[in-house]
Design a protein around this motif. Structure first.
Motif, PDB file in Angstrom:
ATOM      1  N   ILE A   8       0.848  -1.200   0.000  1.00  0.00           N
ATOM      2  CA  ILE A   8       0.000   0.000   0.000  1.00  0.00           C
ATOM      3  C   ILE A   8       0.886   1.252   0.000  1.00  0.00           C
ATOM      4  CG2 ILE A   8      -1.647   1.340   1.381  1.00  0.00           C
ATOM      5  CD1 ILE A   8      -2.859  -1.403   2.262  1.00  0.00           C
ATOM      6  N   LEU A  15      -2.637   4.605  -6.030  1.00  0.00           N
ATOM      7  CA  LEU A  15      -3.948   4.276  -5.463  1.00  0.00           C
ATOM      8  C   LEU A  15      -4.726   5.543  -5.150  1.00  0.00           C
ATOM      9  CD1 LEU A  15      -2.899   1.337  -3.100  1.00  0.00           C
ATOM     10  CD2 LEU A  15      -3.922   1.195  -5.366  1.00  0.00           C
ATOM     11  N   PRO A 180      -7.078  -9.133  -0.531  1.00  0.00           N
ATOM     12  CA  PRO A 180      -5.836  -8.346  -0.495  1.00  0.00           C
ATOM     13  C   PRO A 180      -4.519  -9.131  -0.494  1.00  0.00           C
ATOM     14  CG  PRO A 180      -7.474  -7.379   0.968  1.00  0.00           C
ATOM     15  CD  PRO A 180      -8.077  -8.656   0.444  1.00  0.00           C
ATOM     16  N   LEU A 187      -8.190  -3.459  -2.135  1.00  0.00           N
ATOM     17  CA  LEU A 187      -8.116  -2.940  -0.762  1.00  0.00           C
ATOM     18  C   LEU A 187      -9.374  -3.347  -0.011  1.00  0.00           C
ATOM     19  CD1 LEU A 187      -6.657   0.644  -1.355  1.00  0.00           C
ATOM     20  CD2 LEU A 187      -5.459  -1.439  -0.687  1.00  0.00           C
ATOM     21  N   GLN A 232     -12.726  -0.598  -5.713  1.00  0.00           N
ATOM     22  CA  GLN A 232     -11.892  -1.802  -5.902  1.00  0.00           C
ATOM     23  C   GLN A 232     -11.486  -1.946  -7.368  1.00  0.00           C
ATOM     24  OE1 GLN A 232     -10.737  -2.744  -3.286  1.00  0.00           O
ATOM     25  NE2 GLN A 232     -12.314  -2.017  -1.874  1.00  0.00           N
ATOM     26  N   VAL A 235      -8.652   0.421  -8.045  1.00  0.00           N
ATOM     27  CA  VAL A 235      -7.413  -0.077  -7.426  1.00  0.00           C
ATOM     28  C   VAL A 235      -6.818  -1.202  -8.281  1.00  0.00           C
ATOM     29  CG1 VAL A 235      -6.581  -1.439  -5.449  1.00  0.00           C
ATOM     30  CG2 VAL A 235      -7.986   0.605  -5.065  1.00  0.00           C
TER      31      VAL A 235
END
Ligand SMILES: *Cc1c(COP(=O)(O)O)cnc(C)c1O
Length: 358
Positions: A8, A15, A180, A187, A232, A235
């Motif tokens: 992350i 992101l 994840p 995420l 999502q 991402v």
């Protein structure tokens, strides 16, 4: 075993940009990010249709529902793959039977399933376990000869490739998870179904949204609410271009462990070549408790994927099966840390701990 905060942190800018696009668009479900991601993943896999859903287990449930031929009632699966296919098949309303796995691939093969293909079996679920896109050309042909459909579970094998195609392009339908910790992780929860069959794709698209053919018009039974949301999807769209490089890093980590284990009591399963995306670093040993103890003393955490085979899970209530390979692996396997953001130093620590076993 895993530290999601590292990936992350690495992807933070990417992101943030992706999620900002969602905020700016005002779309939160089934919007432009979802459409773009479905298209991008279909292109990546070399299949004609991808349908985003809310999890890998939902993907399996919908794929099994669509694949099951009229009049058949039973799904055949491996019992060593974490129970997801069993959960999905039972939610879809079908019975589940198990065949043993092959000693080398840890997956179902033509040989291990052939005696189990009774007339009630309508779907075989193949799980490409630990990242290994197992060679299923012959198995698919055998199933098709008998009117049986094949669903590939690619939750651990996304990005794996053989010259004939990518994981997810061999079966009648395939599924994946974006949980994840998977090789391509969201995420939060997410999943997808992929297929080259336009009729199957249309049916999955209806089933993931109440069985609707259009708004508020229910055309088919068995509908659910299982959508991939815009955050999502954004991402995943941002992360997809990194997948091959991250899979390379995973393979490299396992190669270090294999080298460190040579001649010792641990047999680390190799992950060499494009057909293996090294989702988990799994090792086999008859002295598992002792080995885990020594590794822990060296600061190395381990896990077991998966300790209880499906046919021995009280909650699955399966009829008795004899699956010698499956049972032996469940008693011998342990997983070493394997995620792309492990530092070289941490990998060395694991290798030293493995060498201390000899
Ligand atoms: C993680 C996983 C699933 C389930 O995915 P979820 O998104 O957690 O529902 C299914 N099959 C396999 C092999 C998995 O590893």
């Amino acid at each position: 075993m895993n530290d999601l905060s590292r990936g992350i942190r690495r992807d933070r800018e990417l992101l943030t940009l992706a999620m900002t696009q969602v905020l700016d668009s005002g779309w939160v479900v089934l919007g432009p990010q979802h459409d773009s991601f479905q298209k991008a993943l279909a292109e990546y896999l070399g299949v004609s249709h991808v349908i985003g859903v809310a999890s890998g287990t939902d993907a399996l449930e919908l794929a099994i529902k669509v694949a099951m031929p009229e009049g058949r009632t039973t799904v055949l699966s491996a019992a060593n793959a974490g129970g997801y296919a069993t959960t999905a098949a039972r939610r879809a309303g079908f019975r589940v039977r198990y065949a043993d796995v092959d000693f080398e691939s840890l997956c179902l093969t033509e040989a291990t399933i052939s005696a189990a293909l009774t007339a009630d079996i309508g779907v075989v679920v193949i799980t490409h376990l630990y990242g290994n896109l197992t060679d299923i050309g012959g198995l698919v042909a055998l199933c098709h000869e008998r009117g049986i459909r094949v669903v590939e579970d690619c939750a651990q094998a996304i990005g794996a490739r053989r010259p004939e195609g990518a994981a997810g392009s061999f079966g009648d339908l395939s599924t994946t998870s974006f949980y994840p910790t998977k090789n391509l992780g969201a995420l939060g929860d997410g999943g997808a179904v992929a297929t080259n069959n336009a009729a199957f794709a249309a049916k999955v698209t209806q089933l993931r949204q109440y069985g609707w053919v259009s708004k508020y018009r229910v055309a088919i039974a068995g509908g659910a609410n299982s959508r991939l949301d815009e955050i999502q999807a954004a991402v995943l769209l941002a992360r997809l271009p990194q997948l091959d490089a991250l899979n390379d890093r995973r393979r490299w980590i396992i190669a270090q462990y294999v080298a460190a284990a040579a001649g010792g009591p641990l047999r680390v399963l190799p992950a060499v070549g494009e057909h293996h995306v090294a989702h988990l670093a799994v090792a086999l040993t008859a002295r598992r408790d002792e080995v885990r103890g020594v590794l822990a003393e060296h600061g190395v955490s381990t896990d077991i994927h998966f300790p209880v085979p499906d046919h021995e899970q009280p909650g699955f209530n399966a009829e008795p099966h004899s699956l010698p390979n499956t049972e032996e692996f469940a008693g011998q396997s342990l997983s070493l840390p394997c995620f792309p953001e492990l530092t070289d130093e941490e990998i060395l620590t694991v290798c030293k701990a493995i060498r201390a076993l000899a």
